[in-house]
Design a protein around this motif. Structure first.
Motif, PDB file in Angstrom:
ATOM      1  N   GLN A 165       0.812  -1.214   0.000  1.00  0.00           N
ATOM      2  CA  GLN A 165       0.000   0.000   0.000  1.00  0.00           C
ATOM      3  C   GLN A 165       0.849   1.269   0.000  1.00  0.00           C
ATOM      4  N   PRO A 167       4.257   1.747  -1.240  1.00  0.00           N
ATOM      5  CA  PRO A 167       5.530   1.342  -1.861  1.00  0.00           C
ATOM      6  C   PRO A 167       6.563   2.459  -1.869  1.00  0.00           C
ATOM      7  N   TYR A 168       6.123   3.718  -1.878  1.00  0.00           N
ATOM      8  CA  TYR A 168       7.082   4.817  -1.983  1.00  0.00           C
ATOM      9  C   TYR A 168       7.921   4.949  -0.722  1.00  0.00           C
ATOM     10  N   ALA A 372      -4.537  23.467   2.982  1.00  0.00           N
ATOM     11  CA  ALA A 372      -3.710  23.388   1.763  1.00  0.00           C
ATOM     12  C   ALA A 372      -4.085  24.491   0.785  1.00  0.00           C
ATOM     13  N   VAL A 378       0.579  20.719   1.918  1.00  0.00           N
ATOM     14  CA  VAL A 378      -0.329  19.577   2.064  1.00  0.00           C
ATOM     15  C   VAL A 378      -0.003  18.876   3.383  1.00  0.00           C
ATOM     16  N   HIS A 413       4.471  16.520   6.021  1.00  0.00           N
ATOM     17  CA  HIS A 413       3.711  16.800   4.802  1.00  0.00           C
ATOM     18  C   HIS A 413       3.028  15.526   4.310  1.00  0.00           C
ATOM     19  N   GLN A 415       2.537  14.585   0.986  1.00  0.00           N
ATOM     20  CA  GLN A 415       2.696  14.334  -0.452  1.00  0.00           C
ATOM     21  C   GLN A 415       2.750  12.850  -0.785  1.00  0.00           C
ATOM     22  N   LEU A 416       3.073  12.020   0.203  1.00  0.00           N
ATOM     23  CA  LEU A 416       3.072  10.581  -0.047  1.00  0.00           C
ATOM     24  C   LEU A 416       1.765   9.929   0.402  1.00  0.00           C
ATOM     25  N   ASP A 417       0.788  10.728   0.744  1.00  0.00           N
ATOM     26  CA  ASP A 417      -0.490  10.209   1.252  1.00  0.00           C
ATOM     27  C   ASP A 417      -1.649  10.685   0.394  1.00  0.00           C
ATOM     28  N   MET A 418      -1.375  10.922  -0.892  1.00  0.00           N
ATOM     29  CA  MET A 418      -2.413  11.512  -1.732  1.00  0.00           C
ATOM     30  C   MET A 418      -3.581  10.555  -1.949  1.00  0.00           C
ATOM     31  N   GLY A 419      -3.346   9.259  -1.803  1.00  0.00           N
ATOM     32  CA  GLY A 419      -4.442   8.306  -1.941  1.00  0.00           C
ATOM     33  C   GLY A 419      -5.561   8.606  -0.958  1.00  0.00           C
ATOM     34  N   TYR A 421      -6.217  11.553   0.352  1.00  0.00           N
ATOM     35  CA  TYR A 421      -6.894  12.786  -0.101  1.00  0.00           C
ATOM     36  C   TYR A 421      -7.862  12.479  -1.246  1.00  0.00           C
ATOM     37  N   ASP A 422      -7.421  11.609  -2.174  1.00  0.00           N
ATOM     38  CA  ASP A 422      -8.312  11.183  -3.260  1.00  0.00           C
ATOM     39  C   ASP A 422      -9.604  10.624  -2.694  1.00  0.00           C
ATOM     40  N   LEU A 425     -11.686  13.471  -1.256  1.00  0.00           N
ATOM     41  CA  LEU A 425     -12.246  14.382  -2.264  1.00  0.00           C
ATOM     42  C   LEU A 425     -13.334  13.715  -3.097  1.00  0.00           C
TER      43      LEU A 425
ATOM     44  N   TYR B 168      -0.390  10.628  -7.964  1.00  0.00           N
ATOM     45  CA  TYR B 168      -0.262  11.498  -6.787  1.00  0.00           C
ATOM     46  C   TYR B 168      -0.208  12.967  -7.190  1.00  0.00           C
ATOM     47  N   SER B 171      -3.612  14.061  -7.941  1.00  0.00           N
ATOM     48  CA  SER B 171      -4.372  14.301  -6.703  1.00  0.00           C
ATOM     49  C   SER B 171      -3.999  15.637  -6.078  1.00  0.00           C
ATOM     50  N   LEU B 175      -6.496  18.499  -5.052  1.00  0.00           N
ATOM     51  CA  LEU B 175      -6.528  19.009  -3.680  1.00  0.00           C
ATOM     52  C   LEU B 175      -6.490  20.531  -3.683  1.00  0.00           C
ATOM     53  N   TRP B 176      -5.699  21.103  -4.579  1.00  0.00           N
ATOM     54  CA  TRP B 176      -5.623  22.565  -4.663  1.00  0.00           C
ATOM     55  C   TRP B 176      -6.761  23.141  -5.524  1.00  0.00           C
ATOM     56  N   LEU B 416       8.027  11.982  -4.799  1.00  0.00           N
ATOM     57  CA  LEU B 416       6.934  11.459  -5.624  1.00  0.00           C
ATOM     58  C   LEU B 416       7.464  10.703  -6.843  1.00  0.00           C
ATOM     59  N   MET B 418       9.592   7.912  -6.515  1.00  0.00           N
ATOM     60  CA  MET B 418      10.325   6.771  -5.983  1.00  0.00           C
ATOM     61  C   MET B 418      10.303   5.580  -6.937  1.00  0.00           C
TER      62      MET B 418
END
Lengths: 451, 451
Positions: A165, A167-168, A372, A378, A413, A415-419, A421-422, A425, B168, B171, B175-176, B416, B418
């Motif tokens: 889930q 990977p980054y 944000a 973010v 931040h 930025q690695l958790d955008m899933g 936020y998706d 939203l 990402y 997203s 988000l913005w 982002l 990786m």
């Protein structure tokens, strides 16, 4: 009219603040899970270096930060303090909102504040390798970074489902040279015994802790590192609050309330403890720990002796707990999933010295999106809990028509958790409140400690 | 012994540096692709506000940065300048290595330096919405951020395959508050005509540019914004170099060589142009643009009039180009894929005022991993080109036993990206050199401009 208050490298704190001598009463002992007797240094030395064991129980109020640690802190510290002027405008509040941003670290969160000294003290003690566990990867990546800085090897037992889930964050650990092992694994007895019954087990933080501790305990050249909960981790994180105090001094301000998200407790401790210290000088500051409604350790847990891990191998501590077999629901997006709570934070809460509040995750993401879109950054899903609580404090000030100064911790931040936020939203993020009856059941399974 | 040189908000530049009056000779005209005659302001005003059109051709050396723009810059500027002491140690070089880090912006790269003023000047001109294109998403997310700060709507045509490969960054734009449209789309003639022939077309930057320009040209309340190449974008980015000069002054240093990665050219321009300006005072500084071997515009392209986009709708400019129908190979990991080059950077290169060098991507990632393991920060794949070149300059200094001062631009972080690091670390990243015969073929398809 400054928006961002920066300090020079010279102003990186030279000492950590240790709250132990200022606690409301003596600490409860930590209990060995096998003997049910208080832990001795001998119990801890197979997995921690002496310097860390000493910090864990030290009564010294100020503890020197080694130059070698400050040299690495320089890569991102002092972290900036922002006045959230654009958020204040968006809310139309008379409150002044400040936030301390720890997402500027190379790992993107506050976690390296403790990973760096832990790696340093282990290196100095002649240790060759550190083992640890990680869930979403914030701590694992921070320790990987720290080990890379001091030339230590690093083994991270990463909850198996998180490897897929997130990977980054796994890649970041590998980039910094760590060996990432999906947990449960075949490398430890703890892992093998789980896999023997359940070859498809997706792992949990509890299992990963057991694997990392076993790895450290069974290898002379290897120690263990924990990313929150323990006293020395809270100690290292106080650089956050110490810097914030200096920065607010420059702004000519002092907070009425300090707000931070709270999982294992070290982020909250790092920001709040140095302000709690000011109470000795008569300053009144409220300190608010914010946690997810799906893992409401302080707000719905009980204050009791409980195991630090699911497998009952980690020490037993007096703390707020949801029960050591707590399983956070899969729908919960952002960290803060530990069943227990820092014993220091727990004792302060039990004594009424700090406040706590929980939020459902949609409310947190709503706050994070507003943040944000006004402040640009973010927020990490964890940090969004503090964002939400700060917004509510500011709106209360507006209702009451009163000025007030709010300081909150933006611990990382997102930025690695955008899933996550998706999901928010698109309206697909489910709320979940941890049910009270589950906590009552968990009470039955607490260890029976009688001292 | 400072590692990180920070400036105060007061020291955010108050003016951008415009290199046009200091260019070696007059600018070549930009050509209207329909008439093959020089572009007039009337050609540009349907898609750009007057302030931007004026900046594009201004002969004024210093152009004021509006307070409203500086107020947003404060959210992350001044950006830190680091002395890479740990990298120097790792290399054992007598060279001093400094890097200017632009990854501290909320979008994680230097792109907001131009997105913010572009949004501001459009807002001031009464524009309600901006349209743009994005490939990997660095520019699209920066413009989404900028529009959010000024209350503009934002439509981003995102190369369809990138929507899947870089979810990402998509997203982040949402988000913005941006509307992200996979390109080619049904919303424009340009998109529809592609889809009519090829319903499964995965898109390209060229097609997305055509869609965004058409959207802007056909809606009165909508303008277009471009993230690189043009003179005004280079202008806005000079805050990077202007700050770096102040910071080096504090360090008591001046670079022998300035190194930046170069795609469309605005990142290179932003760091290097303010140093090139110093040549008027007799200072000698080499400026090195670094590009991927898979898109070697300066090092293997030709200096000629060519279209700005694949569809031949964007203006024709005198620039280094690989041919407007250049398709970057799919295996190329990090940005810098534009077939052309900023006309300003091109003219400087043609005049011998700057140097250029290309690297294959494995060499860049090798440098980036060494950098991450010594300095902590994960470089963006684009920035890794500058990292690699800086390391080679430092190693040359070591061979020659000479001190030298190297400044390079770390234009963004790679948290982002990786997936590209994974490919490198597992040995699955392929190198590719753009073949010379393809460039010779492309020569046949250049527009015939005779003035």
């Amino acid at each position: 009219m400054d928006t961002k208050i920066t300090l020079t490298e010279e102003q990186i704190p030279r000492q950590w603040y240790n709250i132990i001598p200022d606690m409301p009463g003596p600490l409860h002992p930590v209990i060995n899970p096998r003997t049910l007797q208080p832990v001795t240094p001998d119990d801890l030395l197979p997995i921690f270096p002496m310097a860390i064991v000493e910090q864990e129980v030290s009564n010294q109020r100020w503890i020197d930060i080694p130059d070698e640690v400050r040299d690495i802190y320089r890569l991102w510290r002092p972290a900036p303090l922002f006045r959230a002027r654009r958020l204040e405008q968006a809310l139309g509040t008379p409150a002044k909102i400040y936030y301390k941003f720890e997402g500027v670290s190379p790992a993107g969160s506050h976690k390296p504040n403790s990973a760096i000294p832990q790696a340093y003290f282990n290196k100095k003690a002649g240790i060759r390798r550190l083992a640890t566990e990680t869930g979403a990867g914030q701590w694992g990546s921070s320790l990987a970074l720290a080990c890379s800085m001091f030339g230590l090897e690093c083994t991270v037992y990463m909850v198996k489902v998180s490897c897929t889930q997130k990977p980054y964050r796994k890649s970041m650990m590998q980039l910094w040279g760590a060996n990432v092992i999906p947990s449960p694994s075949e490398f430890t007895n703890a892992g093998r015994s789980i896999l023997a019954h359940d070859p498809d087990n997706l792992g949990s933080l509890g299992i990963a802790i057991s694997e990392a501790v076993e790895d450290a305990a069974t290898h002379d050249d290897t120690n263990y590192a924990l990313g929150s909960v323990l006293n020395h981790v809270c100690l290292h994180q106080t650089v956050i609050g110490l810097e914030a105090k200096e920065q607010l001094k420059i702004a000519g301000d002092y907070p009425d309330v300090v707000i931070a998200c709270c999982g294992g407790g070290s982020n909250f401790a790092g920001l709040a403890f140095p302000f709690i210290a000011d109470r000795a000088t008569g300053k009144q500051v409220r300190c608010l720990a914010v946690e997810p409604a799906s893992c409401p350790t302080l707000t719905k847990g009980i204050y009791a002796f409980d195991y630090g891990d699911t497998a009952k191998m980690a020490p037993i501590a007096m703390m707020y707990t949801l029960g050591h077999d707590f399983m956070p629901p899969g729908i919960h997006a952002g960290g803060l999933r530990y069943h227990g709570e820092s014993p220091l934070v727990s004792q302060l809460y039990a004594a009424g010295a700090i406040e706590a509040k929980s939020y459902k995750q949609n409310a947190c993401f709503e706050g994070a999106v507003l943040f944000a879109r006004s402040e640009g950054i973010v927020p990490a899903p964890e940090s969004s809990h503090a964002v939400r609580a700060a917004i509510d404090e500011a709106m209360l000030a507006k209702e009451e028509g009163k000025e007030r100064t709010i300081l909150f911790g933006l611990s990382g931040h997102g930025q690695l958790d955008m899933g996550a936020y998706d999901a928010y939203l698109s309206g697909n993020l489910e709320d979940y409140e941890y049910p009270e009856e589950k906590i009552r059941e968990a009470l039955e399974r607490l260890p029976k400690v009688s001292l």
